[in-house]
Design a protein around this motif. Structure first.
Motif, PDB file in Angstrom:
ATOM      1  N   ALA A 203       0.849  -1.191   0.000  1.00 15.76           N
ATOM      2  CA  ALA A 203       0.000   0.000   0.000  1.00 15.76           C
ATOM      3  C   ALA A 203       0.887   1.243   0.000  1.00 15.76           C
ATOM      4  N   GLY A 204       0.275   2.387  -0.167  1.00 13.76           N
ATOM      5  CA  GLY A 204       1.038   3.625  -0.169  1.00 13.76           C
ATOM      6  C   GLY A 204       1.737   3.863   1.157  1.00 13.76           C
ATOM      7  N   GLN A 205       2.929   4.428   1.080  1.00 17.01           N
ATOM      8  CA  GLN A 205       3.730   4.673   2.279  1.00 17.01           C
ATOM      9  C   GLN A 205       3.216   5.914   2.997  1.00 17.01           C
ATOM     10  N   VAL A 223      33.575   1.604  15.317  1.00 18.48           N
ATOM     11  CA  VAL A 223      32.445   0.681  15.420  1.00 18.48           C
ATOM     12  C   VAL A 223      31.154   1.471  15.256  1.00 18.48           C
ATOM     13  N   GLN A 224      30.101   0.762  14.839  1.00 22.33           N
ATOM     14  CA  GLN A 224      28.793   1.394  14.702  1.00 22.33           C
ATOM     15  C   GLN A 224      27.706   0.364  14.973  1.00 22.33           C
ATOM     16  N   LEU A 225      26.672   0.791  15.688  1.00 22.48           N
ATOM     17  CA  LEU A 225      25.478  -0.006  15.932  1.00 22.48           C
ATOM     18  C   LEU A 225      24.287   0.791  15.422  1.00 22.48           C
ATOM     19  N   SER A 226      23.467   0.149  14.543  1.00 26.18           N
ATOM     20  CA  SER A 226      22.349   0.854  13.920  1.00 26.18           C
ATOM     21  C   SER A 226      21.079   0.040  14.033  1.00 26.18           C
ATOM     22  N   GLY A 227      19.939   0.739  13.953  1.00 21.81           N
ATOM     23  CA  GLY A 227      18.642   0.090  13.920  1.00 21.81           C
ATOM     24  C   GLY A 227      17.707   0.834  12.992  1.00 21.81           C
ATOM     25  N   ALA A 228      16.707   0.118  12.447  1.00 20.75           N
ATOM     26  CA  ALA A 228      15.744   0.729  11.537  1.00 20.75           C
ATOM     27  C   ALA A 228      14.365   0.144  11.777  1.00 20.75           C
ATOM     28  N   LEU A 229      13.331   0.997  11.665  1.00 17.96           N
ATOM     29  CA  LEU A 229      11.937   0.593  11.716  1.00 17.96           C
ATOM     30  C   LEU A 229      11.307   0.869  10.363  1.00 17.96           C
ATOM     31  N   HIS A 230      10.556  -0.103   9.855  1.00 25.02           N
ATOM     32  CA  HIS A 230      10.058  -0.051   8.482  1.00 25.02           C
ATOM     33  C   HIS A 230       8.569  -0.376   8.456  1.00 25.02           C
ATOM     34  N   GLN A 231       7.772   0.524   7.905  1.00 26.02           N
ATOM     35  CA  GLN A 231       6.329   0.341   7.855  1.00 26.02           C
ATOM     36  C   GLN A 231       5.937  -0.679   6.793  1.00 26.02           C
ATOM     37  N   ILE A 232       5.003  -1.596   7.153  1.00 24.57           N
ATOM     38  CA  ILE A 232       4.485  -2.596   6.218  1.00 24.57           C
ATOM     39  C   ILE A 232       2.963  -2.434   6.144  1.00 24.57           C
ATOM     40  N   ARG A 233       2.454  -2.004   4.999  1.00 24.39           N
ATOM     41  CA  ARG A 233       1.018  -1.849   4.770  1.00 24.39           C
ATOM     42  C   ARG A 233       0.629  -2.606   3.512  1.00 24.39           C
TER      43      ARG A 233
END
Length: 415
Positions: A203-205, A223-233
């Motif tokens: 669906a549209g973002q 060093v690097q620590l990363s995180g991501a949140l991703h919408q799923i519709r």
């Protein structure tokens, strides 16, 4: 006669004196000052002051010529290909009371033929961003990735390898090499179907991907620590009972990434070891692949999500790890050895409408090495060989090739 001559000369002298006095009273036009280009050493070599301003500018670019051999699978496949890439970039920096104001733009045009894909000339705004104090806005390397890794490979490794994305980010610098960044970025999607049969329609973002990182850079490495949140519709209608249909509830995909590198001056000046690992659930685009991974005649499919038999959104999951070593045999000859491994898995719940066994899990590994000669500063001449293999949990027909060899020759000049 002598008297007349004396009177004439005296008159001329008098007129000349009067004319000279009047000329001295007239305004004189000064010559325009010549403004020379001044070198700006504040930000490194190559910067100069834009005349009439306190802004420092650096003009740079790159030309890359590359030849690629890719093991063909059928007689119709191109086994060789050529690539030519041109890059022009401008980097403008101004010191302000609020911190550094930086504007950067990089344009690229690539011409590919043969084994690189379709014969195209592709113009590209590779990067275009503004930095002001801690703010970064525009197109730049994703804040999920560690752009400082000394990777050095030409071919593909399976990890999130510093892609450029559109974003708005803010970086907090704590001093002594420590920093933290929060970023709103364009969505990074994996495929939305398996093969040609759709099991999930995006669906549209309505929300960007949210990315954050913690980073340290020191003389020994970083060093690097990363995180991501991703919408799923989903735009797929699913039954909710009594002959009614509705859209499934949105889900939240996520990914986590850790990377680091260590400088190894005890082996040689410029030597370094690096590693990067990623785990993703419902955000498989952060594994460094698109809708599929193809090796030889075998393809592994990636999708962030699909509609399960219960009408809910089910997510795919996967992880990858990559690493390498850079070693300088001489000040002008260096070698990189590198590899990666990736695994993608799906729950054992078949998608609605799927006929046949739902067995699309796969793993892939890659291993390669290259050698570069840099006879003068900014010029690289290198060769690379890379091997890749893929295994799927679905039965593969006899005689299907699931591995390939790839070779590249590159000549590159940066200025």
């Amino acid at each position: 006669m002598k008297l007349a001559k004396s009177l004439f000369l005296g008159s001329v002298a008098g007129l000349a004196a009067v004319a000279g006095a009047q000329a001295a009273d007239l305004p004189a036009k000064k010559a325009a000052a010549v403004e020379y280009v001044r070198v700006c050493s504040t930000y490194g070599a190559g910067f100069f002051y834009i005349p009439g301003t306190e802004t420092c500018l650096r003009v740079g670019g790159r030309v890359r010529a590359e030849f690629r051999y890719l093991e063909p699978q059928t007689r119709l496949d191109d086994s060789i290909g050529f690539r030519a890439r041109g890059r022009i970039q401008l980097d403008a920096r101004t010191a302000t009371a609020y911190g550094l104001l930086r504007t950067f733009v990089r344009f690229e045009i690539t011409r590919d033929t043969g084994s690189y894909g379709f014969s195209t000339s592709t113009p590209n705004v590779d990067q275009a961003f503004i930095q002001f104090g801690g703010l970064t806005a525009g197109r730049v390397v994703s804040m999920f990735d560690n752009a400082d890794l000394p990777t050095g490979h030409m071919g593909t490794l399976r990890f999130s390898d510093a892609p450029n994305v559109n974003l708005f980010a803010y970086t907090f610098s704590f001093g002594n090499g420590f920093s933290a960044t929060i970023s709103a970025e364009e969505g990074r999607f994996a495929g939305t179907n398996f093969g040609t049969t759709p099991f999930f329609t995006e669906a549209g973002q309505t929300a960007p991907d949210l990315v954050g990182n913690l980073k340290y850079a020191g003389t020994w490495g970083g060093v690097q620590l990363s995180g991501a949140l991703h919408q799923i519709r989903s735009a797929d209608l699913v039954p909710v009972g009594l002959g009614l249909f509705d859209y499934p509830d949105a889900e939240l995909g996520w990914a986590i990434y850790g990377s680091g590198y260590v400088n190894l001056p005890m082996l040689g000046a410029g030597d370094a070891l690096w590693i990067a690992a990623t785990y993703a659930d419902g955000a498989l685009g952060y594994l460094g692949a698109g809708s599929n991974v193809t090796v030889g005649q075998v393809r592994g499919f990636l999708t962030d999500a699909y509609i399960g038999v219960n009408g809910d959104i089910e997510t795919g999951a996967g992880w990858s790890v990559a690493g390498g070593l850079r070693h300088y045999w001489t000040p002008t000859i260096r070698q990189n050895v590198f590899g990666s491994y990736a695994r993608v898995e799906y729950p054992n719940t078949p998608p609605a409408g799927f006929v046949g066994p739902f067995d699309l899990d796969f793993n892939e590994w890659r291993l390669g090495t290259n050698v570069f000669w840099s006879p003068v500063s900014g010029l690289d001449i290198g060769v690379e060989v890379l091997y890749a293999n893929i295994d799927t949990s679905a039965p593969e027909p006899i005689g299907v090739n699931n591995n390939i060899w790839e070779g590249r020759l590159r000549v590159q000049r940066d200025f």
